[in-house]
Design a protein around this motif. Structure first.
Motif, PDB file in Angstrom:
ATOM      1  N   LEU A 132      42.193  32.926 -12.915  1.00 25.89           N
ATOM      2  CA  LEU A 132      42.049  34.312 -13.360  1.00 25.89           C
ATOM      3  C   LEU A 132      43.168  35.175 -12.801  1.00 25.89           C
ATOM      4  O   LEU A 132      43.796  35.971 -13.525  1.00 25.89           O
ATOM      5  CB  LEU A 132      40.685  34.853 -12.944  1.00 25.89           C
ATOM      6  N   HIS A 247      38.336  41.634 -17.564  1.00 24.58           N
ATOM      7  CA  HIS A 247      38.396  40.187 -17.402  1.00 24.58           C
ATOM      8  C   HIS A 247      37.159  39.652 -16.691  1.00 24.58           C
ATOM      9  O   HIS A 247      36.776  40.138 -15.616  1.00 24.58           O
ATOM     10  CB  HIS A 247      39.639  39.807 -16.575  1.00 24.58           C
ATOM     11  N   GLU A 248      36.539  38.659 -17.331  1.00 25.20           N
ATOM     12  CA  GLU A 248      35.463  37.871 -16.726  1.00 25.20           C
ATOM     13  C   GLU A 248      34.253  38.747 -16.411  1.00 25.20           C
ATOM     14  O   GLU A 248      34.204  39.943 -16.683  1.00 25.20           O
ATOM     15  CB  GLU A 248      36.004  37.151 -15.477  1.00 25.20           C
ATOM     16  N   TRP A 249      33.211  38.121 -15.856  1.00 19.51           N
ATOM     17  CA  TRP A 249      31.931  38.818 -15.711  1.00 19.51           C
ATOM     18  C   TRP A 249      32.007  39.992 -14.744  1.00 19.51           C
ATOM     19  O   TRP A 249      31.258  40.963 -14.874  1.00 19.51           O
ATOM     20  CB  TRP A 249      30.851  37.823 -15.249  1.00 19.51           C
ATOM     21  N   ILE A 276      37.050  36.338 -21.755  1.00 12.86           N
ATOM     22  CA  ILE A 276      36.140  35.431 -21.056  1.00 12.86           C
ATOM     23  C   ILE A 276      36.948  34.219 -20.629  1.00 12.86           C
ATOM     24  O   ILE A 276      37.407  33.434 -21.467  1.00 12.86           O
ATOM     25  CB  ILE A 276      34.970  35.005 -21.969  1.00 12.86           C
ATOM     26  N   HIS A 277      37.126  34.051 -19.351  1.00 12.51           N
ATOM     27  CA  HIS A 277      37.931  32.946 -18.836  1.00 12.51           C
ATOM     28  C   HIS A 277      37.121  31.671 -18.681  1.00 12.51           C
ATOM     29  O   HIS A 277      37.696  30.583 -18.658  1.00 12.51           O
ATOM     30  CB  HIS A 277      38.556  33.347 -17.497  1.00 12.51           C
ATOM     31  N   HIS A 281      30.577  31.014 -16.233  1.00  9.60           N
ATOM     32  CA  HIS A 281      30.522  31.977 -15.133  1.00  9.60           C
ATOM     33  C   HIS A 281      30.051  33.315 -15.685  1.00  9.60           C
ATOM     34  O   HIS A 281      30.714  33.906 -16.538  1.00  9.60           O
ATOM     35  CB  HIS A 281      31.900  32.152 -14.478  1.00  9.60           C
ATOM     36  N   GLU A 326      27.853  41.122 -19.408  1.00 12.14           N
ATOM     37  CA  GLU A 326      28.991  40.464 -20.035  1.00 12.14           C
ATOM     38  C   GLU A 326      28.679  40.114 -21.479  1.00 12.14           C
ATOM     39  O   GLU A 326      29.501  40.296 -22.376  1.00 12.14           O
ATOM     40  CB  GLU A 326      29.351  39.188 -19.273  1.00 12.14           C
TER      41      GLU A 326
END
Length: 567
Positions: A132, A247-249, A276-277, A281, A326
């Motif tokens: 990330l 980026h991401e949760w 969503i990477h 997660h 998310e």
């Protein structure tokens, strides 16, 4: 598998695999884990091989890794090591460096320029736990080079080493809401690897601790707070970016906060993009936790028909309501959603509890392959020699430090350097990464960014045996440094590595691929790679040159993100 030496000293670990057909394989495991308690003391255990093939018997020895700081002299690292050294080579000081300041050639310039703000929990190299951080830095740098204005907003973690930030200054003092109170915050501006960064520092306990994750505070509530604090800062400073890219949760609640609160205040302009990477997660929270950041948690938990109809039209099912910001961000609140490779996009459309929702909203869901930050992974400026001849020097260094070669043998030309391949695997120690195909272990983690550059430079083969891999960067970094990739066919690995024995597309062949999730499948791929290395040296050298020439820079795919921003 044979017994494995267990060492319980602080640090990451390297595994030396003794294979019957080859003198040695080095597997380096970076055991950073963004979700586990880093304060535990872990130990190693031994796993048994399920393969009945007699040619695959590996002996694994674990060697601890601990970095102690930078060095000023490049020549220091070229003093030949030996296993009897008072300080083993993996504990020596390694040189540190920053990204190259040289602007890459052939960078496309955009005409319709935007202000892009990335909101993230990680950024390489100052707050990096996994890929990330690399992705955020690489994408931001490339968009800057293409002419856009770019800022990264990051929590000011207590563990960040301020000497890696240039021109750091306090720019704003303000307050942001949390649990009925307005918490005083400071916003700092600085440059990290020539990229503008805004650091948000709350006056409460959030983001205090010796690592990015694993502090004594409630992590989910801290990132909910951070998401709102970023929007509050934009409002206070009257900054209106064109794009807010989350980026991401950790930052996925920001789109909820934006549309339900700040869009009704002064933030009218931004469009929201969520990347969503890794679909596995995610952060789940209660209605009460959503309420702590100023949202009406009960609204997201309502199950009346009208609200459910609204949500279902936007592809969110009842498992999401009131639990997963998310997933709400995916389609109700984000203008566009991106995942990190085309193959991983297809995998998420075919399986998982969100698959039907993703299919219904396919028009706003994209798969864009991550690339690598070639300013950070720069062959011309790296302190370790990385051309083909330079790789031999790095490989000798590692082999000699492990006792696989000697200086006397080097002078006599009687060395294993060219006779056997060096295999390196640099990864987080989590089940996803497929390391159980080699052995089973639990371990304490340590970061060693500088040492990884040396290992990529030394490697003949970079191993990525992931059970699933949304994208993967190790195979691309390895190729840039002249290591032939050996990967499991999944996600972004399938988009970047093509098997040497696949005669349907010989022009793409650049590595070795296996599909099974058992030790026998991995071992068979290793056998094929070793055969090429030992029996087809000319073809191996051609492959090394070929993978080093592959352009996996962000300039290839940043334009696809620009298209998403413009859409």
């Amino acid at each position: 598998m044979d017994a494995m030496t267990s060492l319980t000293t602080p640090g990451g670990w390297y595994f030396y695999l003794d294979h019957p057909r080859n003198a040695g394989i080095l597997v380096s495991v970076a055991t950073q884990n963004r979700y586990k308690d880093s304060k535990k003391l872990w130990s190693c255990t031994t796993g048994a091989s399920s393969s009945k093939r007699p040619s695959h018997s590996f002996k694994i020895q674990a060697l601890p890794v601990e970095l102690e700081g930078p060095t000023d002299s490049k020549s220091e690292i070229l003093v030949w090591p030996s296993p009897g050294d008072e300080i083993p080579f993996w504990k020596r000081e390694f040189p540190s460096w920053d990204a190259s300041s040289e602007e890459p050639v052939n960078v496309e310039k955009d005409s319709d320029l935007m202000h892009i703000v990335h909101v993230t929990a990680e950024m390489a190299p100052i707050a990096k736990v996994g890929g990330l951080g690399d992705v955020v830095t690489g994408l931001a740098r490339t968009c800057l080079l293409r002419g856009h204005k770019v800022d990264i907003i990051l929590p000011f973690y207590e563990c960040i080493q301020k000497q890696h930030i240039s021109d750091l200054e306090l720019i704003t003092s303000y307050s942001s809401y949390h649990d009925g109170n307005w918490i005083a915050c400071n916003a700092y501006r600085g440059l990290v690897s020539s990229i503008p960064v805004i650091f948000i520092e709350p006056s409460n306990q959030f983001f205090k601790g010796q690592s990015v994750y694993g502090g004594s505070y409630n992590e989910l509530e801290a990132y909910l707070f951070f998401s709102r604090a970023c929007l509050e800062w934009l409002q206070v400073t009257r900054i209106q970016p064109d794009i807010i890219h989350v980026h991401e949760w950790q930052t996925s609640a920001l789109p909820l906060l934006y549309w339900d609160i700040y869009h009704h205040l002064s933030l009218q302009k931004p469009r929201l993009v969520l990347t969503i990477h890794n679909m596995e997660h995610y952060g789940e929270c209660s209605q009460e936790q959503l309420s702590k950041c100023g949202l009406d948690g009960s609204t997201y938990g309502r199950v009346d028909k009208s609200f459910l109809t609204f949500l279902n039209q936007h592809a969110v099912d009842d498992r999401t309501i009131g639990h997963n910001p998310e997933r709400l961000s995916l389609f109700v609140y984000s203008n566009a959603v991106v995942t990190v490779s085309p193959t991983y996009l297809n995998e998420t459309l075919c399986s998982g509890w969100l698959a039907s929702s993703l299919i219904r909203n396919r028009d706003k869901y994209s798969g864009i392959l991550n690339e690598i930050d070639t300013a950070m992974w720069n062959l011309a400026t790296d302190v370790f020699p990385n051309k083909i001849e330079g790789k031999r020097t790095c490989k000798c260094f590692v082999q000699m430090g492990l006792g696989l070669a000697s200086e006397k043998g080097l002078k006599n030309g009687n060395q294993v350097t060219d006779k056997v391949p060096l295999v390196v695997c640099i990864t987080r120690l989590v089940a996803q990464k497929g390391l159980h195909l080699i052995t089973q272990l639990s371990i304490k983690w340590k970061s060693f960014e500088e040492l990884s550059h040396m290992l990529y430079a030394a490697a003949d083969i970079v191993l990525v045996p992931s059970i699933y891999e949304p994208c993967g960067l190790a195979q691309m970094i390895g190729m840039r440094y002249g290591a032939v990739p050996l990967v499991r066919k999944t996600g972004g690995l399938a988009d970047t590595v093509f098997d040497m024995d696949d005669h349907s597309q010989p022009e793409k062949a650049n590595g070795f691929v296996f599909e099974g999730i058992d030790e026998g499948s991995l071992n068979s791929a290793l056998d094929r790679a070793f055969s090429y290395y030992g029996e087809k040296p000319n073809e191996w050298r051609r492959t090394v040159r070929k993978v080093m020439e592959i352009d996996n820079s962000w300039n290839n795919t940043a334009g696809k993100y620009i298209n998403v921003y413009n859409s």
